[in-house]
Scaffold this active site. Structure first.
Site, PDB file in Angstrom:
ATOM      1  N   GLY A  50      -6.153  -3.623  -6.213  1.00  0.00           N
ATOM      2  CA  GLY A  50      -5.482  -2.483  -7.245  1.00  0.00           C
ATOM      3  C   GLY A  50      -6.051  -1.376  -7.298  1.00  0.00           C
ATOM      4  O   GLY A  50      -7.290  -1.289  -7.198  1.00  0.00           O
ATOM      5  N   CYS A  77     -10.504  -7.290  -2.847  1.00  0.00           N
ATOM      6  CA  CYS A  77     -11.102  -5.856  -3.502  1.00  0.00           C
ATOM      7  C   CYS A  77     -10.872  -6.098  -4.914  1.00  0.00           C
ATOM      8  O   CYS A  77     -11.770  -6.796  -5.401  1.00  0.00           O
ATOM      9  CB  CYS A  77     -10.214  -4.786  -3.082  1.00  0.00           C
ATOM     10  SG  CYS A  77     -10.942  -3.258  -3.261  1.00  0.00           S
ATOM     11  N   TYR A  78     -10.287  -5.675  -5.491  1.00  0.00           N
ATOM     12  CA  TYR A  78      -9.932  -5.803  -7.169  1.00  0.00           C
ATOM     13  C   TYR A  78      -9.983  -7.163  -7.446  1.00  0.00           C
ATOM     14  O   TYR A  78     -10.668  -7.806  -8.332  1.00  0.00           O
ATOM     15  CB  TYR A  78      -8.857  -5.220  -7.635  1.00  0.00           C
ATOM     16  CG  TYR A  78      -8.310  -5.255  -9.221  1.00  0.00           C
ATOM     17  CD1 TYR A  78      -9.418  -4.375 -10.128  1.00  0.00           C
ATOM     18  CD2 TYR A  78      -7.649  -6.094  -9.517  1.00  0.00           C
ATOM     19  CE1 TYR A  78      -8.986  -4.555 -11.360  1.00  0.00           C
ATOM     20  CE2 TYR A  78      -7.585  -6.382 -10.981  1.00  0.00           C
ATOM     21  CZ  TYR A  78      -8.106  -5.595 -11.950  1.00  0.00           C
ATOM     22  OH  TYR A  78      -8.014  -5.876 -13.301  1.00  0.00           O
ATOM     23  N   HIS A 163     -10.063  -4.933   3.301  1.00  0.00           N
ATOM     24  CA  HIS A 163      -8.397  -5.622   3.347  1.00  0.00           C
ATOM     25  C   HIS A 163      -8.119  -6.093   4.529  1.00  0.00           C
ATOM     26  O   HIS A 163      -7.962  -5.304   5.430  1.00  0.00           O
ATOM     27  CB  HIS A 163      -7.537  -4.201   2.983  1.00  0.00           C
ATOM     28  CG  HIS A 163      -7.678  -3.852   1.489  1.00  0.00           C
ATOM     29  ND1 HIS A 163      -6.610  -4.333   0.646  1.00  0.00           N
ATOM     30  CD2 HIS A 163      -8.495  -2.769   0.933  1.00  0.00           C
ATOM     31  CE1 HIS A 163      -6.994  -3.558  -0.594  1.00  0.00           C
ATOM     32  NE2 HIS A 163      -8.131  -2.819  -0.332  1.00  0.00           N
ATOM     33  N   GLU A 165      -5.381  -7.454   5.506  1.00  0.00           N
ATOM     34  CA  GLU A 165      -4.398  -7.287   5.792  1.00  0.00           C
ATOM     35  C   GLU A 165      -3.902  -5.984   6.243  1.00  0.00           C
ATOM     36  O   GLU A 165      -2.615  -5.918   6.793  1.00  0.00           O
ATOM     37  CB  GLU A 165      -3.272  -7.490   4.533  1.00  0.00           C
ATOM     38  CG  GLU A 165      -3.244  -6.342   3.448  1.00  0.00           C
ATOM     39  CD  GLU A 165      -4.612  -6.420   2.265  1.00  0.00           C
ATOM     40  OE1 GLU A 165      -5.728  -6.909   2.929  1.00  0.00           O
ATOM     41  OE2 GLU A 165      -4.523  -5.690   1.218  1.00  0.00           O
ATOM     42  N   ASP A 221      22.094  -6.100  -2.559  1.00  0.00           N
ATOM     43  CA  ASP A 221      21.366  -6.919  -3.384  1.00  0.00           C
ATOM     44  C   ASP A 221      22.224  -7.940  -4.177  1.00  0.00           C
ATOM     45  O   ASP A 221      22.061  -9.176  -4.058  1.00  0.00           O
ATOM     46  CB  ASP A 221      20.396  -6.482  -4.526  1.00  0.00           C
ATOM     47  CG  ASP A 221      19.604  -5.303  -3.642  1.00  0.00           C
ATOM     48  OD1 ASP A 221      19.157  -5.303  -2.540  1.00  0.00           O
ATOM     49  OD2 ASP A 221      18.979  -4.614  -4.541  1.00  0.00           O
ATOM     50  N   LYS A 359      13.475  -5.231   0.443  1.00  0.00           N
ATOM     51  CA  LYS A 359      14.851  -4.637   0.868  1.00  0.00           C
ATOM     52  C   LYS A 359      15.268  -4.958   2.233  1.00  0.00           C
ATOM     53  O   LYS A 359      16.220  -5.658   2.376  1.00  0.00           O
ATOM     54  CB  LYS A 359      14.967  -3.044   0.666  1.00  0.00           C
ATOM     55  CG  LYS A 359      16.194  -2.702   0.758  1.00  0.00           C
ATOM     56  CD  LYS A 359      17.037  -2.737  -0.782  1.00  0.00           C
ATOM     57  CE  LYS A 359      18.316  -2.034  -0.806  1.00  0.00           C
ATOM     58  NZ  LYS A 359      18.776  -2.105  -2.167  1.00  0.00           N
TER      59      LYS A 359
END
Ligand code: XMP
Length: 503
Positions: A50, A77-78, A163, A165, A221, A359
């Site tokens: 974050g 991390c955070y 990270h 990811e 949606d 989305k």
């Protein structure tokens, strides 16, 4: 289905994290710390990175239920700093900064088994771990001597400074895979193709035989959410399509298209009522407020007729973070209206079958459910509709002009193949008129602005470099086919500083 719950502290990479886990074949759900709750299938928890420091004011903490649950945790991390503080270690504030590619030495730990001893990782931090908590061990160190990864001695909690990811982290996916499949022991039975069945089952379980009411806009949606719910509860779902007189031409066929899929859709023509209430109103916030309230008024009447206990909403993950961000900060940019105000006022329980999806995943699920490509790939459209694209007073005449302009613009974009390259395109009717010449006569016509942007989930946007021949065609077709228009201009503003919509 087993799941990994990602608690999102606002990192730009959270989306990637959920994505990577789903690609591994394990279902992953993302939620904000204020709302996140485990299910009986939550096998692991990831605390994301974050933008904040654990020393900033208003930091978000680890939800109270997480540590006592005994569910394996990975902090990134955070998320790592939160864990270190919670377990009595110490985080050093902003003295060593590591941004970008950082070489890290890995120890002999099962999570790194089979990997080289030195890997390049992606880091982005100012704070770092100074003192490792008791009962934890350091399992990786950066070149600058910073603790890059720790693990609890019972091997249930891991935390990385880098990270895993992010594409640039070498072997990051293998580390995530080990955590998910070995530490959490989550079963690999997720496929986006199964999502619809899974969501149908979940909705059926939570609603039982109660009645659900849902508002359908023209968007993808609400349509996908409604199809899932219809499969779960059948006749007990009533959809309402409110024509507020502020719709695009292409939205008008939506009820029919959904009925073709077997859905009960009631069309309510409330256009006169909306336009009457908007008479003389020019302030954008006032317009949004009136439209929101009128929507509730009309919808409430319909809900009473149906005796519903639940309200269906097409909330997707970007709406979840947007509303969390909105409640965390006091500065309001625009009040967004979808149907967010409804539940408190109407005392209905919420059904949100798409809450965890992005989305593009919603579109993929919609495609599998047989939704027409025309609805699936439609550009986003704001709740208050054309009212926020008409600067100044909204009158029937001005709505009619903008509708025709928008139709010409959209059709040419579709024919030229540009539509699918653009995230959102629309036209705005300005409140000024401009002098022109038609034949030998002086004319005085409306000015319309064309906007086209590419965007990441609507949060930021870059104006689209429309090919000049397409722009020329659009401009001449608009002035030919909509004689009230005397001038066409193209908007070249990014977000920020502009917003996507003009009002
Ligand atoms: P802005 O104009 O805030 O828009 O940059 C970001 C995205 O949100 C859409 N938008 C809305 N959607 N209700 C909605 O459902 C609203 O009141 C609203 N206002 C803006 C906008 O079209 C863009 O995609």
């Amino acid at each position: 289905m087993d799941e990994i719950l990602v608690i999102d502290y606002g990192s730009q990479y959270t989306r990637l994290l959920a994505r990577k886990i789903r690609e591994i074949g394990v279902y992953s759900r993302v939620d904000v710390p204020q709302k996140a709750c485990p299910s009986d299938k939550t096998m692991g928890i990831i605390l994301s990175g974050g933008p904040k420091s654990v020393y900033s004011s208003n930091t978000l903490d680890i939800p109270d239920w997480v540590l006592p649950s005994g569910i394996p945790i990975l902090g990134i991390c955070y998320g790592m700093h939160l864990l270190v503080q919670k377990f009595g270690g110490k985080v050093l504030r902003g003295r060593v900064f590591e941004y970008g590619m950082t070489t890290v030495k890995l120890s002999e730990d099962p999570i790194f088994s089979g990997l080289p001893r030195t890997v390049k990782t992606w880091m982005s931090h100012g704070d770092s771990v100074e003192k490792i908590p008791k009962n934890f061990s350091e399992i990786a160190k950066s070149k600058a001597g910073i603790t890059a990864a720790i693990r609890s001695n019972d091997e249930k909690i891991y935390a990385f400074q880098f990270h895993p990811e992010v594409f640039h982290t070498e072997h990051g996916v293998e580390m995530i895979r080990y955590f998910v499949t070995h530490v959490c022991k989550a079963k690999k039975n997720w496929k986006i193709g199964n999502y619809a069945d899974f969501a149908v089952e979940k909705v059926r379980e939570s609603i039982g035989n109660s009645k659900v009411i849902g508002a359908i806009s023209g968007g993808v949606d609400s349509a996908v959410a409604a199809i899932i719910t219809m499969r779960a509860v059948g006749e007990n779902l009533q959809c309402v399509f409110i024509d507020n007189g502020l719709l695009r031409k292409e939205d008008e066929s939506v009820p029919e298209k959904l009925r073709e899929l077997g859905m009960k859709v009631k069309r309510v023509d409330a256009s006169e009522l909306f336009l009457e209430k908007l008479k003389g109103v020019t302030d954008p916030e006032q317009k949004r407020k009136i439209i929101g309230e009128t929507f509730i008024e009309v919808f409430e009447k319909e809900a009473k007729l149906f005796d519903a206990e639940y309200l269906l909403q097409g909330t997707i993950y970007s709406d979840v973070i947007e509303s969390a961000a909105a409640s965390a900060t006091s500065s309001k940019i625009k009040s967004h209206h979808n149907v967010g105000g409804l539940p408190e006022k109407m005392n209905l329980k919420l059904v949100e079958p798409l809450r965890e999806l992005f989305k593009d995943e919603v579109r993929e699920v919609g495609k599998l459910l047989g939704l027409s490509p025309d609805i699936l790939n439609r550009h986003p459209f704001p709740g208050p509709g054309l009212a926020v694209r008409i600067i100044g007073e909204v009158t029937k005449k001005r709505v009619d002009i903008l509708k025709r302009v928008d139709d010409v613009y959209t059709q040419i974009l579709r024919k030229s193949g540009e539509y699918s390259k653009i995230w959102q395109a629309f036209s705005v009717l300005l409140s000024v008129k401009s002098v022109g010449v038609k034949g030998d006569e002086r004319s005085y016509g409306y000015v319309v602005a064309l906007r086209a942007v590419n965007s990441i989930e609507g949060m930021t946007a870059a104006w689209y470099p429309m090919p000049h021949d397409v722009l020329r065609k659009i401009s001449s077709s608009i002035t030919d086919r909509v004689p009230e228009i005397g001038r066409v201009v193209y908007d070249v503003s990014d977000k920020p500083p502009a917003t996507i919509e003009w009002e």
